[in-house]
Scaffold this motif. Structure first.
Motif, PDB file in Angstrom:
ATOM      1  N   GLY A 176      18.558 -12.552  29.333  1.00 37.85           N
ATOM      2  CA  GLY A 176      18.095 -12.582  30.710  1.00 37.85           C
ATOM      3  C   GLY A 176      16.768 -11.880  30.915  1.00 37.85           C
ATOM      4  O   GLY A 176      15.940 -11.814  30.012  1.00 37.85           O
ATOM      5  N   PHE A 177      16.606 -11.328  32.111  1.00 41.49           N
ATOM      6  CA  PHE A 177      15.300 -10.791  32.481  1.00 41.49           C
ATOM      7  C   PHE A 177      14.865  -9.599  31.647  1.00 41.49           C
ATOM      8  O   PHE A 177      13.671  -9.300  31.572  1.00 41.49           O
ATOM      9  CB  PHE A 177      15.251 -10.476  33.977  1.00 41.49           C
ATOM     10  N   ILE A 178      15.776  -8.945  30.974  1.00 45.59           N
ATOM     11  CA  ILE A 178      15.357  -7.811  30.141  1.00 45.59           C
ATOM     12  C   ILE A 178      14.616  -8.271  28.884  1.00 45.59           C
ATOM     13  O   ILE A 178      13.990  -7.462  28.204  1.00 45.59           O
ATOM     14  CB  ILE A 178      16.528  -6.875  29.769  1.00 45.59           C
ATOM     15  N   ASP A 179      14.661  -9.558  28.576  1.00 46.68           N
ATOM     16  CA  ASP A 179      13.908 -10.110  27.446  1.00 46.68           C
ATOM     17  C   ASP A 179      12.482 -10.510  27.817  1.00 46.68           C
ATOM     18  O   ASP A 179      11.695 -10.866  26.941  1.00 46.68           O
ATOM     19  CB  ASP A 179      14.613 -11.353  26.881  1.00 46.68           C
ATOM     20  N   LEU A 180      12.157 -10.482  29.096  1.00 41.01           N
ATOM     21  CA  LEU A 180      10.819 -10.897  29.520  1.00 41.01           C
ATOM     22  C   LEU A 180       9.782  -9.878  29.055  1.00 41.01           C
ATOM     23  O   LEU A 180      10.048  -8.678  29.031  1.00 41.01           O
ATOM     24  CB  LEU A 180      10.771 -11.023  31.043  1.00 41.01           C
ATOM     25  N   PRO A 181       8.583 -10.333  28.693  1.00 43.30           N
ATOM     26  CA  PRO A 181       7.568  -9.407  28.198  1.00 43.30           C
ATOM     27  C   PRO A 181       7.141  -8.359  29.223  1.00 43.30           C
ATOM     28  O   PRO A 181       6.736  -7.268  28.849  1.00 43.30           O
ATOM     29  CB  PRO A 181       6.396 -10.314  27.817  1.00 43.30           C
ATOM     30  N   GLU A 182       7.253  -8.663  30.496  1.00 44.82           N
ATOM     31  CA  GLU A 182       6.847  -7.694  31.514  1.00 44.82           C
ATOM     32  C   GLU A 182       7.943  -6.695  31.894  1.00 44.82           C
ATOM     33  O   GLU A 182       7.717  -5.804  32.707  1.00 44.82           O
ATOM     34  CB  GLU A 182       6.265  -8.377  32.748  1.00 44.82           C
ATOM     35  N   PHE A 183       9.133  -6.844  31.329  1.00 48.33           N
ATOM     36  CA  PHE A 183      10.221  -5.902  31.596  1.00 48.33           C
ATOM     37  C   PHE A 183       9.913  -4.581  30.918  1.00 48.33           C
ATOM     38  O   PHE A 183       9.465  -4.563  29.781  1.00 48.33           O
ATOM     39  CB  PHE A 183      11.552  -6.463  31.076  1.00 48.33           C
ATOM     40  N   PRO A 184      10.135  -3.439  31.514  1.00 50.26           N
ATOM     41  CA  PRO A 184      10.684  -3.209  32.847  1.00 50.26           C
ATOM     42  C   PRO A 184       9.640  -2.891  33.912  1.00 50.26           C
ATOM     43  O   PRO A 184       9.985  -2.761  35.078  1.00 50.26           O
ATOM     44  CB  PRO A 184      11.572  -1.987  32.624  1.00 50.26           C
ATOM     45  N   PHE A 185       8.373  -2.740  33.528  1.00 55.44           N
ATOM     46  CA  PHE A 185       7.404  -2.192  34.470  1.00 55.44           C
ATOM     47  C   PHE A 185       6.502  -3.198  35.165  1.00 55.44           C
ATOM     48  O   PHE A 185       5.680  -2.798  35.985  1.00 55.44           O
ATOM     49  CB  PHE A 185       6.531  -1.143  33.756  1.00 55.44           C
ATOM     50  N   GLY A 186       6.604  -4.460  34.874  1.00 60.91           N
ATOM     51  CA  GLY A 186       5.675  -5.420  35.465  1.00 60.91           C
ATOM     52  C   GLY A 186       6.325  -6.629  36.081  1.00 60.91           C
ATOM     53  O   GLY A 186       5.761  -7.722  36.040  1.00 60.91           O
ATOM     54  N   LEU A 187       7.493  -6.474  36.664  1.00 56.03           N
ATOM     55  CA  LEU A 187       8.219  -7.620  37.210  1.00 56.03           C
ATOM     56  C   LEU A 187       7.799  -8.011  38.629  1.00 56.03           C
ATOM     57  O   LEU A 187       8.267  -9.018  39.152  1.00 56.03           O
ATOM     58  CB  LEU A 187       9.723  -7.341  37.193  1.00 56.03           C
ATOM     59  N   GLU A 188       6.915  -7.253  39.246  1.00 58.07           N
ATOM     60  CA  GLU A 188       6.550  -7.514  40.634  1.00 58.07           C
ATOM     61  C   GLU A 188       6.110  -8.958  40.910  1.00 58.07           C
ATOM     62  O   GLU A 188       6.500  -9.519  41.926  1.00 58.07           O
ATOM     63  CB  GLU A 188       5.451  -6.554  41.112  1.00 58.07           C
ATOM     64  N   PRO A 189       5.322  -9.597  40.046  1.00 58.41           N
ATOM     65  CA  PRO A 189       4.923 -10.978  40.344  1.00 58.41           C
ATOM     66  C   PRO A 189       6.089 -11.967  40.366  1.00 58.41           C
ATOM     67  O   PRO A 189       5.942 -13.080  40.866  1.00 58.41           O
ATOM     68  CB  PRO A 189       3.962 -11.330  39.202  1.00 58.41           C
ATOM     69  N   ARG A 190       7.222 -11.575  39.839  1.00 56.59           N
ATOM     70  CA  ARG A 190       8.379 -12.472  39.793  1.00 56.59           C
ATOM     71  C   ARG A 190       9.356 -12.260  40.946  1.00 56.59           C
ATOM     72  O   ARG A 190      10.354 -12.973  41.046  1.00 56.59           O
ATOM     73  CB  ARG A 190       9.133 -12.264  38.482  1.00 56.59           C
ATOM     74  N   VAL A 191       9.106 -11.284  41.802  1.00 53.17           N
ATOM     75  CA  VAL A 191      10.049 -10.948  42.870  1.00 53.17           C
ATOM     76  C   VAL A 191      10.185 -12.106  43.855  1.00 53.17           C
ATOM     77  O   VAL A 191       9.205 -12.724  44.262  1.00 53.17           O
ATOM     78  CB  VAL A 191       9.606  -9.672  43.616  1.00 53.17           C
ATOM     79  N   LEU A 192      11.420 -12.388  44.232  1.00 50.64           N
ATOM     80  CA  LEU A 192      11.692 -13.411  45.237  1.00 50.64           C
ATOM     81  C   LEU A 192      11.102 -13.004  46.571  1.00 50.64           C
ATOM     82  O   LEU A 192      11.066 -11.817  46.899  1.00 50.64           O
ATOM     83  CB  LEU A 192      13.203 -13.580  45.434  1.00 50.64           C
ATOM     84  N   THR A 193      10.720 -13.972  47.364  1.00 49.75           N
ATOM     85  CA  THR A 193      10.311 -13.688  48.734  1.00 49.75           C
ATOM     86  C   THR A 193      11.564 -13.631  49.603  1.00 49.75           C
ATOM     87  O   THR A 193      12.652 -14.045  49.187  1.00 49.75           O
ATOM     88  CB  THR A 193       9.388 -14.789  49.282  1.00 49.75           C
ATOM     89  N   ARG A 194      11.404 -13.141  50.810  1.00 49.88           N
ATOM     90  CA  ARG A 194      12.540 -13.144  51.751  1.00 49.88           C
ATOM     91  C   ARG A 194      12.986 -14.576  52.033  1.00 49.88           C
ATOM     92  O   ARG A 194      14.140 -14.838  52.280  1.00 49.88           O
ATOM     93  CB  ARG A 194      12.201 -12.389  53.031  1.00 49.88           C
ATOM     94  N   TRP A 195      12.040 -15.533  51.963  1.00 51.08           N
ATOM     95  CA  TRP A 195      12.383 -16.942  52.195  1.00 51.08           C
ATOM     96  C   TRP A 195      13.252 -17.473  51.057  1.00 51.08           C
ATOM     97  O   TRP A 195      14.169 -18.260  51.290  1.00 51.08           O
ATOM     98  CB  TRP A 195      11.122 -17.790  52.334  1.00 51.08           C
ATOM     99  N   ASP A 196      12.963 -17.032  49.829  1.00 48.28           N
ATOM    100  CA  ASP A 196      13.795 -17.415  48.685  1.00 48.28           C
ATOM    101  C   ASP A 196      15.215 -16.889  48.867  1.00 48.28           C
ATOM    102  O   ASP A 196      16.193 -17.602  48.611  1.00 48.28           O
ATOM    103  CB  ASP A 196      13.233 -16.858  47.370  1.00 48.28           C
ATOM    104  N   ALA A 197      15.328 -15.643  49.294  1.00 48.71           N
ATOM    105  CA  ALA A 197      16.648 -15.036  49.492  1.00 48.71           C
ATOM    106  C   ALA A 197      17.406 -15.750  50.606  1.00 48.71           C
ATOM    107  O   ALA A 197      18.614 -16.006  50.494  1.00 48.71           O
ATOM    108  CB  ALA A 197      16.512 -13.546  49.814  1.00 48.71           C
ATOM    109  N   GLN A 198      16.705 -16.103  51.668  1.00 48.10           N
ATOM    110  CA  GLN A 198      17.314 -16.820  52.792  1.00 48.10           C
ATOM    111  C   GLN A 198      17.825 -18.179  52.343  1.00 48.10           C
ATOM    112  O   GLN A 198      18.950 -18.565  52.638  1.00 48.10           O
ATOM    113  CB  GLN A 198      16.283 -16.949  53.911  1.00 48.10           C
ATOM    114  N   ARG A 199      17.013 -18.903  51.586  1.00 47.13           N
ATOM    115  CA  ARG A 199      17.423 -20.228  51.100  1.00 47.13           C
ATOM    116  C   ARG A 199      18.605 -20.112  50.145  1.00 47.13           C
ATOM    117  O   ARG A 199      19.552 -20.896  50.207  1.00 47.13           O
ATOM    118  CB  ARG A 199      16.230 -20.913  50.423  1.00 47.13           C
TER     119      ARG A 199
END
Length: 115
Positions: free
Chosen positions: A30-53
């Motif tokens: 999962g996400f812990i395998d991403l190259p930006e883990f753990p300190f650079g995940l900000e560009p991947r954060v869902l928007t409030r609209w994503d959470a709502q949908r």
């Protein structure tokens, strides 16, 4: 899962606690395998609209406990709660502090934003 439970004659409460990251390229762990883990995940954060949908789609599938896991922020939780206001029978705390879904933009100083 819901269809299989119903087919087996089981009645279960379904819950979901999704990550708040877009991770289509995540590996086996999962996400812990991403190259930006753990300190650079900000560009991947869902928007409030994503959470709502997500909340609406999960609810429509029969999920009745919808939470959040890693990356979730208060605005994600509020978006879920506001999306399901009718089903919950009450407004989310904090809703009185802003207009729903950008409604306050009608007061913006730029006419193209108001439009």
């Amino acid at each position: 899962m819901k269809e299989a439970l119903e087919k087996a004659g089981l009645k279960a409460h379904l819950m979901s606690q999704p990550l708040a990251y877009h991770t289509p390229d995540a590996g086996k762990q999962g996400f812990i395998d991403l190259p930006e883990f753990p300190f650079g995940l900000e560009p991947r954060v869902l928007t409030r609209w994503d959470a709502q949908r997500y909340a609406r789609e999960a609810y429509n599938l029969g999920v009745r406990y919808i939470g959040g896991c890693c990356g979730f922020e208060p605005y994600h939780t509020r978006a879920i709660s506001e999306e399901l206001t009718k089903e919950r029978g009450k407004e989310a705390k904090g809703t009185e502090k802003h207009d729903l879904w950008g409604g306050g933009l009608t007061m913006h100083t730029k006419p193209w934003v108001r439009a």
